[in-house]
Design a protein around this motif. Structure first.
Motif, mmCIF file in Angstrom:
data_model
loop_
_atom_site.group_PDB
_atom_site.id
_atom_site.type_symbol
_atom_site.label_atom_id
_atom_site.label_comp_id
_atom_site.label_asym_id
_atom_site.label_seq_id
_atom_site.Cartn_x
_atom_site.Cartn_y
_atom_site.Cartn_z
ATOM 1 N N SER A 192 54.769 -10.788 1.974
ATOM 2 C CA SER A 192 54.562 -9.430 2.557
ATOM 3 C C SER A 192 53.431 -8.794 1.803
ATOM 4 O O SER A 192 52.821 -7.789 2.628
ATOM 5 N N ASP A 193 53.328 -8.683 0.539
ATOM 6 C CA ASP A 193 52.384 -7.799 -0.145
ATOM 7 C C ASP A 193 50.941 -8.363 0.192
ATOM 8 O O ASP A 193 49.982 -7.310 0.349
ATOM 9 N N ARG A 194 50.705 -9.598 0.296
ATOM 10 C CA ARG A 194 49.548 -10.210 0.620
ATOM 11 C C ARG A 194 48.968 -9.819 2.089
ATOM 12 O O ARG A 194 48.136 -9.208 2.211
ATOM 13 N N ASP A 195 50.076 -9.894 3.081
ATOM 14 C CA ASP A 195 49.822 -9.402 4.350
ATOM 15 C C ASP A 195 49.404 -7.949 4.591
ATOM 16 O O ASP A 195 48.551 -7.875 5.384
ATOM 17 N N ARG A 196 50.264 -7.220 3.545
ATOM 18 C CA ARG A 196 50.008 -5.754 3.769
ATOM 19 C C ARG A 196 48.322 -5.202 3.291
ATOM 20 O O ARG A 196 47.656 -4.763 3.910
ATOM 21 N N ILE A 197 47.960 -5.914 2.291
ATOM 22 C CA ILE A 197 46.764 -5.612 1.614
ATOM 23 C C ILE A 197 45.603 -6.278 2.807
ATOM 24 O O ILE A 197 44.700 -5.546 2.831
ATOM 25 N N HIS A 198 45.964 -7.430 3.115
ATOM 26 C CA HIS A 198 44.850 -8.092 4.183
ATOM 27 C C HIS A 198 44.683 -7.396 5.379
ATOM 28 O O HIS A 198 43.773 -6.983 5.747
ATOM 29 N N ALA A 199 45.902 -6.591 5.911
ATOM 30 C CA ALA A 199 45.866 -5.804 7.227
ATOM 31 C C ALA A 199 45.085 -4.474 6.769
ATOM 32 O O ALA A 199 44.340 -4.018 7.515
ATOM 33 N N LYS A 200 45.262 -4.017 5.700
ATOM 34 C CA LYS A 200 44.732 -2.624 5.387
ATOM 35 C C LYS A 200 43.348 -2.698 5.065
ATOM 36 O O LYS A 200 42.741 -1.697 5.179
ATOM 37 N N PHE A 201 43.022 -3.429 4.210
ATOM 38 C CA PHE A 201 41.628 -3.351 3.567
ATOM 39 C C PHE A 201 40.950 -4.667 3.700
ATOM 40 O O PHE A 201 39.773 -4.594 3.450
ATOM 41 N N GLY A 202 41.301 -5.599 4.479
ATOM 42 C CA GLY A 202 40.656 -6.963 4.543
ATOM 43 C C GLY A 202 39.307 -6.841 5.454
ATOM 44 O O GLY A 202 38.237 -7.295 5.052
ATOM 45 N N MET A 203 39.261 -6.147 6.536
ATOM 46 C CA MET A 203 38.313 -5.784 7.263
ATOM 47 C C MET A 203 37.147 -4.762 6.867
ATOM 48 O O MET A 203 36.298 -4.622 7.714
ATOM 49 N N LEU A 204 37.497 -3.996 5.772
ATOM 50 C CA LEU A 204 36.600 -2.822 5.276
ATOM 51 C C LEU A 204 35.457 -3.349 4.793
ATOM 52 O O LEU A 204 35.413 -4.348 3.843
ATOM 53 N N GLN A 205 34.216 -2.711 5.030
ATOM 54 C CA GLN A 205 32.889 -3.182 4.418
ATOM 55 C C GLN A 205 32.858 -2.535 2.813
ATOM 56 O O GLN A 205 32.471 -3.164 2.063
ATOM 57 N N TRP A 206 33.529 -1.384 2.895
ATOM 58 C CA TRP A 206 33.169 -0.735 1.319
ATOM 59 C C TRP A 206 34.621 -0.292 1.098
ATOM 60 O O TRP A 206 35.447 0.242 1.845
ATOM 61 N N SER A 207 34.586 -0.076 -0.319
ATOM 62 C CA SER A 207 36.194 0.183 -0.832
ATOM 63 C C SER A 207 36.139 1.730 -0.701
ATOM 64 O O SER A 207 35.611 2.519 -0.834
ATOM 65 N N PRO A 208 37.552 1.951 -0.191
ATOM 66 C CA PRO A 208 37.972 3.467 -0.013
ATOM 67 C C PRO A 208 38.655 3.907 -1.247
ATOM 68 O O PRO A 208 39.164 5.194 -1.291
ATOM 69 N N PHE A 209 38.630 3.127 -2.468
ATOM 70 C CA PHE A 209 39.327 3.642 -3.553
ATOM 71 C C PHE A 209 38.687 4.537 -4.333
ATOM 72 O O PHE A 209 37.735 4.589 -4.653
ATOM 73 N N VAL A 210 39.560 5.605 -5.015
ATOM 74 C CA VAL A 210 39.164 6.530 -6.144
ATOM 75 C C VAL A 210 39.843 6.222 -7.136
ATOM 76 O O VAL A 210 40.765 5.810 -7.292
ATOM 77 N N PHE A 211 38.896 6.152 -8.249
ATOM 78 C CA PHE A 211 39.698 5.754 -9.631
ATOM 79 C C PHE A 211 39.846 6.999 -10.477
ATOM 80 O O PHE A 211 39.094 7.822 -10.742
ATOM 81 N N ASN A 212 41.105 6.956 -11.166
ATOM 82 C CA ASN A 212 41.443 8.198 -12.015
ATOM 83 C C ASN A 212 41.162 7.791 -13.306
ATOM 84 O O ASN A 212 41.195 6.828 -13.863
#
Length: 109
Positions: free
Chosen positions: A89-109
């Protein structure tokens, strides 16, 4: 005995590489598993960058275009499925949310 040494060295190298791949894949899953956020601690930066560095492009008639479907598949095959300790379920959630994005939406603290 001479032929056994190279084979043993290759087997040990393969075991070390697969262990490293498993560690990196689990690091990606751990860092990206919070589905409600796109912020992460600075320790996650190499894992997240490794995930988003995987991009597949298709060549068109006049230009090269990002292929989100093939990118998602490649990211899953190269990273997400290599963490044996993760829940599906964790793999599927990450795959669905981020798999098709071209660039990272992450901001690092």
């Amino acid at each position: 005995m001479r032929t056994i040494k190279p084979l043993l060295a290759a087997a040990l190298l393969l075991a070390a590489l697969s262990s490293h791949a498993n560690e990196a894949a689990c690091g990606v899953l751990l860092c990206m598993s919070d589905a409600s956020s796109t912020s992460a601690p600075h320790q996650c930066k190499p894992y997240v960058e490794a995930y988003f560095d995987i991009r597949v492009y298709k060549k068109g008639t006049f230009k090269t275009k990002f292929d989100p479907v093939r990118t998602a598949k490649k990211r899953y095959e190269m990273i997400l499925e290599h963490c044996q300790d993760a829940r599906q379920s964790d793999r599927d959630r990450i795959h669905a949310k981020f798999g098709m994005l071209q660039w990272s939406p992450f901001v690092f603290n």
